[in-house]
Structure formats: structure tokens, C-alpha cells
Design a protein around this motif. Structure first.
Motif, PDB file in Angstrom:
ATOM      1  N   ASN A  80     -45.288 115.193  37.878  1.00 14.61           N
ATOM      2  CA  ASN A  80     -43.911 114.976  37.820  1.00 14.61           C
ATOM      3  C   ASN A  80     -42.922 114.882  38.749  1.00 14.61           C
ATOM      4  O   ASN A  80     -41.771 115.084  38.757  1.00 14.61           O
ATOM      5  N   ASP A  81     -43.449 114.345  39.822  1.00  9.60           N
ATOM      6  CA  ASP A  81     -42.700 113.999  41.196  1.00  9.60           C
ATOM      7  C   ASP A  81     -41.968 113.002  41.012  1.00  9.60           C
ATOM      8  O   ASP A  81     -40.802 112.743  41.712  1.00  9.60           O
ATOM      9  N   LEU A  82     -41.880 111.969  39.971  1.00  8.16           N
ATOM     10  CA  LEU A  82     -41.129 110.871  39.744  1.00  8.16           C
ATOM     11  C   LEU A  82     -40.671 110.812  38.327  1.00  8.16           C
ATOM     12  O   LEU A  82     -41.229 110.103  37.317  1.00  8.16           O
ATOM     13  N   GLN A  83     -39.602 111.682  37.943  1.00  6.53           N
ATOM     14  CA  GLN A  83     -39.031 111.841  36.654  1.00  6.53           C
ATOM     15  C   GLN A  83     -37.643 111.965  36.952  1.00  6.53           C
ATOM     16  O   GLN A  83     -37.027 112.379  37.787  1.00  6.53           O
ATOM     17  N   GLY A  84     -36.893 111.612  35.482  1.00  7.98           N
ATOM     18  CA  GLY A  84     -35.360 111.654  35.567  1.00  7.98           C
ATOM     19  C   GLY A  84     -34.813 110.585  35.757  1.00  7.98           C
ATOM     20  O   GLY A  84     -35.195 109.305  36.124  1.00  7.98           O
ATOM     21  N   ARG A  85     -33.388 110.597  35.755  1.00  5.51           N
ATOM     22  CA  ARG A  85     -32.499 109.272  35.886  1.00  5.51           C
ATOM     23  C   ARG A  85     -31.666 109.692  37.124  1.00  5.51           C
ATOM     24  O   ARG A  85     -30.688 110.464  37.146  1.00  5.51           O
ATOM     25  N   ARG A  86     -31.691 108.821  38.269  1.00  2.29           N
ATOM     26  CA  ARG A  86     -31.048 109.226  39.558  1.00  2.29           C
ATOM     27  C   ARG A  86     -29.887 108.481  39.583  1.00  2.29           C
ATOM     28  O   ARG A  86     -29.719 107.272  39.361  1.00  2.29           O
ATOM     29  N   ASN A  87     -28.739 109.216  39.819  1.00  2.00           N
ATOM     30  CA  ASN A  87     -27.436 108.372  39.739  1.00  2.00           C
ATOM     31  C   ASN A  87     -27.264 107.828  41.133  1.00  2.00           C
ATOM     32  O   ASN A  87     -26.650 108.387  42.130  1.00  2.00           O
ATOM     33  N   THR A  91     -37.286  98.006  22.569  1.00  2.00           N
ATOM     34  CA  THR A  91     -38.161  98.630  23.178  1.00  2.00           C
ATOM     35  C   THR A  91     -38.697 100.006  23.108  1.00  2.00           C
ATOM     36  O   THR A  91     -38.711 100.674  23.951  1.00  2.00           O
ATOM     37  N   PRO A  92     -39.376 100.285  21.843  1.00  2.00           N
ATOM     38  CA  PRO A  92     -39.795 101.807  21.524  1.00  2.00           C
ATOM     39  C   PRO A  92     -40.629 102.215  22.717  1.00  2.00           C
ATOM     40  O   PRO A  92     -40.689 103.393  22.932  1.00  2.00           O
ATOM     41  N   PHE A  93     -41.612 101.285  23.082  1.00  2.00           N
ATOM     42  CA  PHE A  93     -42.519 102.016  24.131  1.00  2.00           C
ATOM     43  C   PHE A  93     -41.844 102.254  25.258  1.00  2.00           C
ATOM     44  O   PHE A  93     -42.298 103.359  25.972  1.00  2.00           O
ATOM     45  N   LEU A  94     -41.205 101.158  25.997  1.00  2.00           N
ATOM     46  CA  LEU A  94     -40.578 101.352  27.071  1.00  2.00           C
ATOM     47  C   LEU A  94     -39.676 102.619  27.079  1.00  2.00           C
ATOM     48  O   LEU A  94     -39.356 103.253  28.272  1.00  2.00           O
ATOM     49  N   ASP A  95     -39.159 102.817  26.180  1.00  2.00           N
ATOM     50  CA  ASP A  95     -37.794 103.989  25.905  1.00  2.00           C
ATOM     51  C   ASP A  95     -38.884 105.332  26.111  1.00  2.00           C
ATOM     52  O   ASP A  95     -38.307 106.331  26.842  1.00  2.00           O
ATOM     53  N   SER A  96     -39.959 105.357  25.433  1.00  2.00           N
ATOM     54  CA  SER A  96     -40.680 106.470  25.707  1.00  2.00           C
ATOM     55  C   SER A  96     -41.420 106.735  27.083  1.00  2.00           C
ATOM     56  O   SER A  96     -41.444 107.816  27.613  1.00  2.00           O
ATOM     57  N   LEU A  97     -41.532 105.624  27.621  1.00  2.00           N
ATOM     58  CA  LEU A  97     -42.375 105.508  29.068  1.00  2.00           C
ATOM     59  C   LEU A  97     -41.077 106.188  30.156  1.00  2.00           C
ATOM     60  O   LEU A  97     -41.478 106.932  31.068  1.00  2.00           O
ATOM     61  N   ILE A  98     -39.844 105.652  29.806  1.00  2.00           N
ATOM     62  CA  ILE A  98     -38.704 106.108  30.725  1.00  2.00           C
ATOM     63  C   ILE A  98     -38.289 107.365  30.560  1.00  2.00           C
ATOM     64  O   ILE A  98     -38.037 108.015  31.631  1.00  2.00           O
ATOM     65  N   GLN A  99     -38.656 108.211  29.631  1.00  2.00           N
ATOM     66  CA  GLN A  99     -38.549 109.714  29.522  1.00  2.00           C
ATOM     67  C   GLN A  99     -39.556 110.430  30.494  1.00  2.00           C
ATOM     68  O   GLN A  99     -39.462 111.483  30.712  1.00  2.00           O
ATOM     69  N   LYS A 100     -40.646 109.702  30.812  1.00  2.00           N
ATOM     70  CA  LYS A 100     -41.543 110.471  31.747  1.00  2.00           C
ATOM     71  C   LYS A 100     -41.608 109.876  33.069  1.00  2.00           C
ATOM     72  O   LYS A 100     -42.395 110.074  33.823  1.00  2.00           O
ATOM     73  N   SER A 101     -40.865 108.893  33.351  1.00  2.00           N
ATOM     74  CA  SER A 101     -40.501 108.139  34.697  1.00  2.00           C
ATOM     75  C   SER A 101     -39.120 108.451  35.462  1.00  2.00           C
ATOM     76  O   SER A 101     -38.222 109.246  34.945  1.00  2.00           O
ATOM     77  N   LEU A 102     -39.128 107.918  36.687  1.00  2.00           N
ATOM     78  CA  LEU A 102     -37.926 107.916  37.220  1.00  2.00           C
ATOM     79  C   LEU A 102     -37.148 106.298  37.181  1.00  2.00           C
ATOM     80  O   LEU A 102     -37.927 105.559  37.435  1.00  2.00           O
ATOM     81  N   SER A 103     -36.007 106.506  36.613  1.00  2.00           N
ATOM     82  CA  SER A 103     -35.063 105.317  36.546  1.00  2.00           C
ATOM     83  C   SER A 103     -33.916 105.490  37.352  1.00  2.00           C
ATOM     84  O   SER A 103     -33.640 106.779  37.813  1.00  2.00           O
ATOM     85  N   PHE A 104     -32.883 104.827  37.207  1.00  2.00           N
ATOM     86  CA  PHE A 104     -31.763 104.783  38.151  1.00  2.00           C
ATOM     87  C   PHE A 104     -30.275 104.393  37.091  1.00  2.00           C
ATOM     88  O   PHE A 104     -30.747 103.589  36.282  1.00  2.00           O
ATOM     89  N   GLU A 105     -29.371 105.129  37.388  1.00  2.00           N
ATOM     90  CA  GLU A 105     -28.225 104.741  36.725  1.00  2.00           C
ATOM     91  C   GLU A 105     -27.756 103.351  36.900  1.00  2.00           C
ATOM     92  O   GLU A 105     -27.196 102.781  35.747  1.00  2.00           O
ATOM     93  N   VAL A 106     -27.997 102.806  38.097  1.00  2.00           N
ATOM     94  CA  VAL A 106     -27.408 101.288  38.459  1.00  2.00           C
ATOM     95  C   VAL A 106     -28.905 100.879  38.800  1.00  2.00           C
ATOM     96  O   VAL A 106     -29.251 101.097  40.147  1.00  2.00           O
TER      97      VAL A 106
END
Length: 374
Positions: A259-266, A30-45
């Protein structure tokens, strides 16, 4: 803001490199989704609440997980008073539409979308009335219109909707038998050890083309995008071959030009959190019923998830998962460091175990009362 929710067919976290930054041996498709995740908020689990496509709509769009087998998208459920994103946002003037490229009525999606308040449904019948996109010649021969053409149609249709709007889409091409359009046979040849890799790569490409088109539209910057999968599918990496790995899907929040929804939240996120979290993010001011949490006002240590597989409940909290067969606790595992559940810690954390067991029993009790009584 406008809201666009994608439910991506079979996009398990195992196939997404950005969801596994510290895991060796991942087959990234998923090269596109990988790039989108870098600009988004995602979660460790981040976890699905079910294992089938028909489990996903209630979980994602109504905050109702699959905690009883053979319940969803049945006549019993269809007759209940159920709310959801479309119904709640409709009270605030939102127009809502659901898109799925299969036969209208397939898997009960159209009926359920009506139950939870969607104004319109766009399926294969509506697509076929737009010959400029190829019509039924773009049917994949098994399930639905190819994702590329259908998502381009959806993007153009969105441009005709009044704002604010809620649009939800359920993709299809990354489903067995994992074919791609003939023109892509050499672009996306079979790869690796699993046939699903090819299907995921094509659907990721179709998603990229949607965002390329959408980013040029006036509504794009004022839109919250949420992306998840309906469930996992074929698995190869050993870390995903367990009751934990079988539920690991992405949950992604993306806001362009912000940029209010970015990063990888634990913390822990589950599909049934998406409904209350979207409402919370938008500042919704009415009470709702949801078997999930607003991730934006819940501390990391208080997040949790629950799912059911083969009559065995799993309840995640902190670094532990408790398993319960409906009568007794059967296991306790440190799932992050022991994803295959090799070391049963039952009895070693009595206070935590009792708290988790009480929480899970309360969840099941409320769920069964709400979902199975008239």
C-alpha cells in the motif's frame, strides 16, 4: 523489484472514469483500469509530453519529452548517446525486453529500444513463432496482433525471464479504425458518439486478462507496474477540447501486495517523470540525465510539466499554465478551473509569470543544446 511499463495506445484520461471523479458527462470505457486505479497511485494532473505515438517512447522510457517537432525516432536521435530505463537498470543486473505486436521495425520502436539498452525485442515476428497463441491469424488486418493474444503471450514470456527484469509494452488495438476481434462484435458493439470507445473497451478487457494471468505468477507480487498512454485521441467532452485536454493521459503506479503507492496525489505528473521516478523508487544510486522529475522526492508545489503543440509551448506549475511561442509569452491560464483557456490572465501574476517563463526558457535551452548538437 521487477518493473513492467505499459504504454497504452490512445488511452486518454477522458475515457477513464476514475480519472474524472468530479466531472459529469464522461463516457467511461475502462472498468478494469478504474478498479486498478483504486489500488494505485495516480495524480490530479497527468500529462503526455507529445501528441504522437513516436513521441511516447523517449518521454516515458528515457525522460526526453518532445520539445522540438520532427525530432524523435529519426536517424539524428538514433546516433546520440541516450540513456533510459533499460540501460540504467542493466547496470544493476536487470534483464530487459520490449513488446509491441506490430511488424518488427514499425515506427522505429525496435531500433530505439536497442539504442536505450533493451536486451530483446518481441514483435509480430516472434509472436508468429508461437502457434499456440494463434500466430499471424491474430493480426488485426491494420496494425498489429490483437491486444488480448499478444498480452497473454507477453505474460507467459515474462515467466521465462530471470529476475529482476524490466518489461515494457506498447499496446495497439485501441488505434483507428477501432475494430475488435469478430468474436467480440456483440460483446463490445459500437457505443456512444465516438468509434474509439469500442476500441478502448476491448483493450481494457485485454489488460484485465493480462493481470488475471499475471496475478497467478510467482513474479507478480515483486513487481512495480506503471501504466500510461502514448497520447490522447478523439475527444467529445468539452473539458478535453483544448491545449490542456489534448495532453491529459493517465500516469499510474501500482504495486501488488503493498500500500505504499496508493491514492490520488494533488500535483502535476508528466510522461518524462516516469523514468526518474522509477529509478528513485528503486533506490537507484547513479546520476542520470532526464527532462523530468522524480515524483517521489519532489514536493507537490514544485512539480511541473511542459509540452509543445503547433509551435506553442505550455508550461504547467501549480494552478497555472503559461504559453510561450518561442519569443514571447502569449497567455496565462488557471487551467484547472478554466480548462478551455477562455480567460487570459497574462500580466496579473507578474512574479509567478517571470518564474515560470525563466524555468521554461531554461528547459528549452538545455533541451536544444542536448538534443540538437553532436
Amino acid at each position: 523489484k521487477n518493473v513492467v511499463v505499459f504504454i497504452l495506445e490512445s488511452f486518454g484520461s477522458e475515457d477513464i472514469g476514475a480519472m474524472n471523479p468530479d466531472t459529469e458527462g464522461i463516457h467511461d470505457c475502462t472498468p478494469f483500469l478504474d478498479s486498478l486505479i483504486q489500488k494505485s497511485l495516480s495524480f490530479e494532473v497527468s500529462l503526455a509530453n507529445g501528441r504522437k505515438s513516436i513521441d511516447a517512447m523517449p518521454s516515458v522510457l528515457s525522460g526526453i519529452p518532445m520539445l522540438k517537432d520532427h525530432l524523435f525516432l529519426t536517424p539524428t536521435l538514433m546516433t546520440k548517446e541516450i540513456t533510459g530505463l533499460a540501460k540504467e537498470l542493466g547496470t544493476k543486473g536487470y534483464y530487459s525486453a520490449f513488446f509491441h505486436g506490430a511488424d518488427n521495425g514499425s515506427m522505429g520502436f525496435q531500433s530505439f529500444s536497442k539504442v536505450i539498452g533493451y536486451d530483446d525485442y518481441f514483435g509480430m515476428d516472434e509472436f508468429a513463432k508461437k502457434p499456440e497463441y494463434g500466430g499471424k491469424a491474430e493480426f488485426d488486418g491494420y496494425w498489429a496482433i490483437w491486444d488480448e493474444e499478444f498480452l497473454q503471450y507477453m505474460c507467459d514470456m515474462i515467466g521465462s525471464f530471470h529476475e529482476p527484469f524490466l518489461v515494457s509494452a506498447f499496446t495497439a488495438s485501441s488505434h483507428h479504425p477501432f475494430n475488435v476481434p469478430e468474436r467480440y462484435n456483440e460483446v463490445f458493439p459500437p457505443e456512444g458518439n465516438l468509434p474509439i470507445y469500442r476500441g478502448i473497451r476491448y483493450s481494457d478487457h485485454a489488460l484485465k486478462l493480462f493481470f488475471d494471468n499475471a496475478s497467478k505468477q510467482p513474479w507478480f507480487k515483486n513487481t512495480l507496474f506503471v501504466l500510461t498512454a502514448d497520447h490522447t485521441n478523439l475527444s467529445e467532452h468539452p473539458d478535453f477540447s483544448s491545449d490542456y485536454g489534448h495532453f491529459r493521459v493517465p500516469i499510474i503506479f501500482y504495486t501488488p501486495e503493498s500500500n505504499d503507492l496508493q491514492g490520488r496525489r494533488n500535483c502535476i505528473a508528466q510522461q518524462s517523470d516516469i523514468f526518474p521516478s522509477i529509478l528513485g523508487y528503486l533506490g537507484y544510486d547513479k546520476p542520470v540525465v532526464s527532462f523530468g522529475q522524480n515524483l517521489f522526492n519532489t514536493d507537490n508545489q514544485d512539480t511541473w510539466a511542459a509540452n509543445l503543440q503547433n509551435e506553442l509551448y505550455s508550461y504547467y506549475m501549480g494552478d497555472l499554465v503559461l504559453q510561450f511561442d518561442g519569443e514571447n509569452e502569449t497567455g496565462l491560464y488557471a487551467y484547472r478551473e478554466d480548462p478551455l483557456f477562455m480567460n487570459n490572465l497574462k500580466g496579473t501574476e507578474p512574479e509567478m509569470e517571470q518564474q515560470m517563463l525563466r524555468n521554461l526558457k531554461a528547459l528549452i535551452q538545455q533541451y536544444l543544446i542536448f538534443m540538437t548538437t553532436k
